[in-house]
Design an enzyme around this catalytic site. Structure first.
Site, PDB file in Angstrom:
ATOM      1  N   ASP A 102       0.839  -1.200   0.000  1.00 24.62           N
ATOM      2  CA  ASP A 102       0.000   0.000   0.000  1.00 24.62           C
ATOM      3  C   ASP A 102       0.876   1.252   0.000  1.00 24.62           C
ATOM      4  OD1 ASP A 102      -2.197  -1.659   0.187  1.00 24.62           O
ATOM      5  OD2 ASP A 102      -2.274  -1.521   2.380  1.00 24.62           O
ATOM      6  N   LYS A 103       0.261   2.360  -0.368  1.00 26.23           N
ATOM      7  CA  LYS A 103       0.978   3.638  -0.425  1.00 26.23           C
ATOM      8  C   LYS A 103       1.606   3.977   0.934  1.00 26.23           C
ATOM      9  CE  LYS A 103      -0.150   8.412  -1.609  1.00 26.23           C
ATOM     10  NZ  LYS A 103      -1.202   9.288  -2.128  1.00 26.23           N
TER      11      LYS A 103
END
Ligand code: URA
Length: 235
Positions: A102-103
């Site tokens: 994920d970011k």
């Protein structure tokens, strides 16, 4: 491989730029070649550009300590990607990230142009273990270890494969743990933590199979895998 392609793959030059310099002549095995469709033997031919021999590498393997706010993709209209933060000399190999983080997740990201190895590492059938360090708001109780091992049911009713939870510290407010999973469903660790009544505040991937994040790499830094690391990954 055609000479213009060979030059554009082994340098930062585009195919058009390669064609331009070929017109002026390139030394191949001490003979001046001016034809872009000359067939280069990638292994044995000595192709010299700016006084240096061009070295062809079929596959490259990079280990990155992914920072937050960078997405694990090759291109993105809004965010910086893990490929954007590579130096140009490494980007030319057209590597892509193996699996997703994920970011806001940090840690081990493998980048390669070897599709076969990538498949082997991310295919759920291959059961490759990915280990994460996780911090959560909320309590991780001892009894969760067995629940996670038996196959935790997350939102949507999906039963996760058996996973290992190793609680490092736990209180009603905050807890820390290692969690090892062999699959990579969307937001999997976050959803598992949610199913246990907690919320992830920090997530970092530490390993993929035998490949362990080099803690000397600062966030955003990367290096080539050693031969040993690569050999072990391919076993
Ligand atoms: N699980 C998640 O929830 N996020 C990640 O980035 C990786 C695993």
């Amino acid at each position: 491989m055609r000479l213009d392609k060979f030059i554009s793959t082994t340098t930062t030059l585009s195919r058009a730029e390669a064609k331009k310099i070929i017109k002026k002549g390139i030394l191949i095995n001490n003979i001046l070649v001016k034809s872009p469709d000359y067939k280069v033997d990638e292994i044995s031919d000595q192709v010299i550009v700016n006084g240096e021999r061009l070295v062809y590498q079929k596959y490259v393997y990079l280990m990155m300590n992914k920072p937050q706010n960078v997405v694990s993709a090759t291109e993105d209209a809004i965010d910086k990607t893990v490929v954007d933060i590579l130096e140009e000399k490494d980007r030319i190999h057209k590597v892509f990230p193996v699996g997703r983080l994920d970011k806001d997740t940090e840690g081990l990201m493998l980048l390669t142009n070897d599709g076969e190895l990538a498949h082997k590492l991310i295919s759920p059938k291959k059961d490759v273990e990915k280990k994460y360090y996780v911090e959560v708001n909320g309590e991780l109780k001892k009894e969760y270890i067995e629940i996670v091992k038996a196959g935790l049911i997350i939102d949507g009713g999906y039963e996760c494969k058996s996973a290992n939870l190793d609680i490092l510290e736990s209180s009603v407010e905050k807890s820390r743990a290692f969690i090892s999973i062999t699959e990579g469903k969307f937001h999997q660790v976050k959803r598992m933590m949610k199913a246990l009544g907690t919320t992830v505040t920090y997530l970092k991937r530490l390993s993929i199979g035998t490949l362990i994040l080099d803690e000397n790499l600062k966030l955003g830094e990367y290096r080539y895998l050693t031969e040993e690391e690569l050999k072990n990954l391919n076993k």
